[in-house]
Design a protein around this motif. Structure first.
Motif, PDB file in Angstrom:
ATOM      1  N   ASN A  93      68.726-101.700 -44.296  1.00 12.97           N
ATOM      2  CA  ASN A  93      69.106-103.003 -44.375  1.00 12.97           C
ATOM      3  C   ASN A  93      70.420-103.788 -43.740  1.00 12.97           C
ATOM      4  OD1 ASN A  93      69.885-105.266 -45.674  1.00 12.97           O
ATOM      5  ND2 ASN A  93      71.123-104.069 -47.674  1.00 12.97           N
ATOM      6  N   TYR A 150      83.460-102.816 -45.026  1.00 13.38           N
ATOM      7  CA  TYR A 150      82.550-102.740 -45.001  1.00 13.38           C
ATOM      8  C   TYR A 150      81.282-103.340 -43.421  1.00 13.38           C
ATOM      9  CZ  TYR A 150      78.254 -99.545 -44.955  1.00 13.38           C
ATOM     10  OH  TYR A 150      77.415 -98.513 -44.837  1.00 13.38           O
ATOM     11  N   ALA A 210      83.785-104.404 -50.285  1.00 11.38           N
ATOM     12  CA  ALA A 210      82.444-104.623 -49.462  1.00 11.38           C
ATOM     13  C   ALA A 210      82.484-105.237 -48.300  1.00 11.38           C
ATOM     14  CB  ALA A 210      82.117-105.534 -50.035  1.00 11.38           C
ATOM     15  N   ALA A 267      83.525 -99.958 -56.514  1.00  9.32           N
ATOM     16  CA  ALA A 267      82.456-100.911 -55.989  1.00  9.32           C
ATOM     17  C   ALA A 267      82.703-102.101 -56.852  1.00  9.32           C
ATOM     18  CB  ALA A 267      81.060-100.007 -55.883  1.00  9.32           C
ATOM     19  N   LEU A 288      76.340-104.759 -55.796  1.00  3.47           N
ATOM     20  CA  LEU A 288      77.367-104.730 -56.715  1.00  3.47           C
ATOM     21  C   LEU A 288      77.081-105.197 -58.153  1.00  3.47           C
ATOM     22  CD1 LEU A 288      79.803-105.538 -53.452  1.00  3.47           C
ATOM     23  CD2 LEU A 288      78.558-103.159 -55.046  1.00  3.47           C
ATOM     24  N   ASP A 347      82.699 -87.878 -51.172  1.00  3.25           N
ATOM     25  CA  ASP A 347      82.252 -89.279 -49.493  1.00  3.25           C
ATOM     26  C   ASP A 347      82.268 -88.157 -48.030  1.00  3.25           C
ATOM     27  OD1 ASP A 347      81.467 -91.633 -50.798  1.00  3.25           O
ATOM     28  OD2 ASP A 347      83.404 -92.421 -50.296  1.00  3.25           O
ATOM     29  N   ARG A 381      78.505-106.786 -39.474  1.00  2.00           N
ATOM     30  CA  ARG A 381      78.248-107.832 -40.148  1.00  2.00           C
ATOM     31  C   ARG A 381      78.187-108.671 -40.700  1.00  2.00           C
ATOM     32  NH1 ARG A 381      74.777-103.934 -44.664  1.00  2.00           N
ATOM     33  NH2 ARG A 381      74.477-102.108 -43.442  1.00  2.00           N
ATOM     34  N   HIS A 426      89.985 -95.006 -51.189  1.00  2.00           N
ATOM     35  CA  HIS A 426      89.500 -94.856 -52.032  1.00  2.00           C
ATOM     36  C   HIS A 426      89.114 -93.744 -52.661  1.00  2.00           C
ATOM     37  CE1 HIS A 426      85.229 -95.413 -53.589  1.00  2.00           C
ATOM     38  NE2 HIS A 426      85.101 -94.566 -52.415  1.00  2.00           N
ATOM     39  N   SER A 454      75.179 -91.106 -55.406  1.00  2.00           N
ATOM     40  CA  SER A 454      75.097 -92.850 -54.319  1.00  2.00           C
ATOM     41  C   SER A 454      74.365 -93.960 -54.790  1.00  2.00           C
ATOM     42  CB  SER A 454      74.751 -92.587 -52.989  1.00  2.00           C
ATOM     43  OG  SER A 454      76.542 -91.970 -52.076  1.00  2.00           O
ATOM     44  N   ASP A 477      79.201 -88.493 -47.309  1.00  2.25           N
ATOM     45  CA  ASP A 477      78.051 -89.635 -47.168  1.00  2.25           C
ATOM     46  C   ASP A 477      77.067 -90.089 -46.601  1.00  2.25           C
ATOM     47  OD1 ASP A 477      78.170 -92.329 -49.348  1.00  2.25           O
ATOM     48  OD2 ASP A 477      77.770 -92.155 -47.498  1.00  2.25           O
TER      49      ASP A 477
HETATM   50  P1  ADP Z   1      77.723 -95.460 -52.719  1.00  5.98           P
HETATM   51  O1  ADP Z   1      78.001 -93.889 -52.418  1.00  5.98           O
HETATM   52  O2  ADP Z   1      77.159 -95.747 -54.100  1.00  5.98           O
HETATM   53  O3  ADP Z   1      76.960 -96.300 -51.446  1.00  5.98           O
HETATM   54  P2  ADP Z   1      80.504 -95.397 -51.448  1.00  5.98           P
HETATM   55  O4  ADP Z   1      81.505 -94.652 -51.988  1.00  5.98           O
HETATM   56  O5  ADP Z   1      79.909 -94.489 -50.745  1.00  5.98           O
HETATM   57  O6  ADP Z   1      79.356 -95.278 -52.564  1.00  5.98           O
HETATM   58  O7  ADP Z   1      80.980 -96.833 -51.565  1.00  5.98           O
HETATM   59  C1  ADP Z   1      79.601 -97.981 -51.371  1.00  5.98           C
HETATM   60  C2  ADP Z   1      80.808 -98.971 -50.820  1.00  5.98           C
HETATM   61  O8  ADP Z   1      80.672 -99.665 -49.000  1.00  5.98           O
HETATM   62  C3  ADP Z   1      79.428-100.135 -51.895  1.00  5.98           C
HETATM   63  O9  ADP Z   1      80.444-100.786 -52.091  1.00  5.98           O
HETATM   64  C4  ADP Z   1      80.158-101.454 -50.624  1.00  5.98           C
HETATM   65  O10 ADP Z   1      82.107-101.769 -50.650  1.00  5.98           O
HETATM   66  C5  ADP Z   1      80.024-100.628 -49.538  1.00  5.98           C
HETATM   67  N1  ADP Z   1      78.861-101.187 -49.206  1.00  5.98           N
HETATM   68  C6  ADP Z   1      78.030-100.276 -48.836  1.00  5.98           C
HETATM   69  N2  ADP Z   1      77.130-100.697 -48.067  1.00  5.98           N
HETATM   70  C7  ADP Z   1      77.342-101.998 -47.681  1.00  5.98           C
HETATM   71  C8  ADP Z   1      76.681-103.172 -47.451  1.00  5.98           C
HETATM   72  N3  ADP Z   1      74.624-103.253 -46.940  1.00  5.98           N
HETATM   73  N4  ADP Z   1      77.018-104.862 -47.130  1.00  5.98           N
HETATM   74  C9  ADP Z   1      78.496-103.946 -47.746  1.00  5.98           C
HETATM   75  N5  ADP Z   1      78.961-103.446 -47.850  1.00  5.98           N
HETATM   76  C10 ADP Z   1      78.500-101.838 -48.112  1.00  5.98           C
END
Ligand code: ADP
Ligand code: NI
Length: 220
Positions: free
Chosen positions: A170, A143, A140, A131, A182, A59, A149, A29, A105, A62
């Motif tokens: 959440n 994650y 997604a 994303a 997204l 990240d 989840r 990533h 973020s 993060d």
């Molecule tokens: P950001 O800093 O904007 O959150 P990241 O590089 O950390 O961006 O990546 C975020 C990614 O993590 C999302 O695009 C998704 O793939 C995953 N993610 C974050 N929160 C969730 C969630 N609640 N459910 C599913 N995927 C999530």
């Protein structure tokens, strides 16, 4: 230290740091965001060094991955700052990189995330492009799995979070994340170079969600 040496040291640090991630925030990533951010920066005329360094480090601090971090901490990027300081990166560059990372973020559907520098806009767009689209779908669900989840639950409806606090709390099913974040990203892109790519990836996600819904209802 020369900029090339600093980039090489950052690559080594981040590769190691994210080697075992299975939440979609792995080294690959970071590498995709790095390459996309450089491409956008070249097209937009942004500083390539600051862009690449911020993309590599984006990240490390993060909140989703560094659970020790507290919202009340005045410095939101302690590890990035410490690492870059250890390499004797000039203070103005450290400040620029940390400013970008702090603002990067997504923080909820109703929360603005303004990015002032062109370099930051390129990194934010690159992170957001990763994303969405096919890679966004894959990340997604990775994650969601890594965080325990459920994938899909029609009884839990998506929420438009009005604050970062609510967004962070959440724990909904992964498919809701498409509606909560997204699908909103294409209207939050900073640069024209990224917009065309975002539009294509957005369409693909919509197609995916239609097919998913049809399969879940037994139509296809
Ligand atoms: P950001 O800093 O904007 O959150 P990241 O590089 O950390 O961006 O990546 C975020 C990614 O993590 C999302 O695009 C998704 O793939 C995953 N993610 C974050 N929160 C969730 C969630 N609640 N459910 C599913 N995927 C999530
Ligand atoms: Ni990222």
């Amino acid at each position: 230290m020369l900029p090339e040496k600093i980039i090489a040291a950052a690559v080594e640090f981040v590769r190691e740091r994210f080697a075992h991630d299975s939440s979609g925030h792995d080294w690959h990533h970071i590498e995709r965001v790095r390459q996309m951010a450089i491409r956008l920066a070249a097209e937009e005329g942004a500083d390539l060094y600051v862009t690449e360094l911020a993309a590599l480090m984006h990240d490390v601090d993060d909140w989703k991955l560094a659970p020790g971090a507290s919202e009340s901490d005045s410095d939101k990027t302690p590890e990035t700052r410490a690492f870059l300081t250890s390499l004797a990166v000039p203070q103005p560059v450290i400040d620029q990189v940390c400013e970008i990372i702090t603002r990067l973020s997504f923080k909820g559907a109703g929360v603005a995330t303004p990015m002032h520098s062109l370099e930051g806009q390129c990194v934010q767009d690159a992170d957001r492009l990763d994303a969405i689209g096919a890679i966004g779908v894959a990340r997604a669900f990775a994650y969601g799995g890594a965080k325990g989840r459920p994938m899909i639950d029609d009884m839990i409806t998506p929420e438009m979070h009005g604050s970062f606090e609510a967004y962070k709390k959440n724990k909904g099913p992964t498919v809701n994340h498409f509606y909560e974040k997204l699908l909103l990203l294409k209207d939050r892109i900073n640069t024209q170079s990224a917009q065309r790519i975002a539009n294509e990836r957005h369409e693909f996600m919509q197609l995916f969600l239609q097919q998913l819904s049809a399969e879940c209802r037994g139509i296809h």
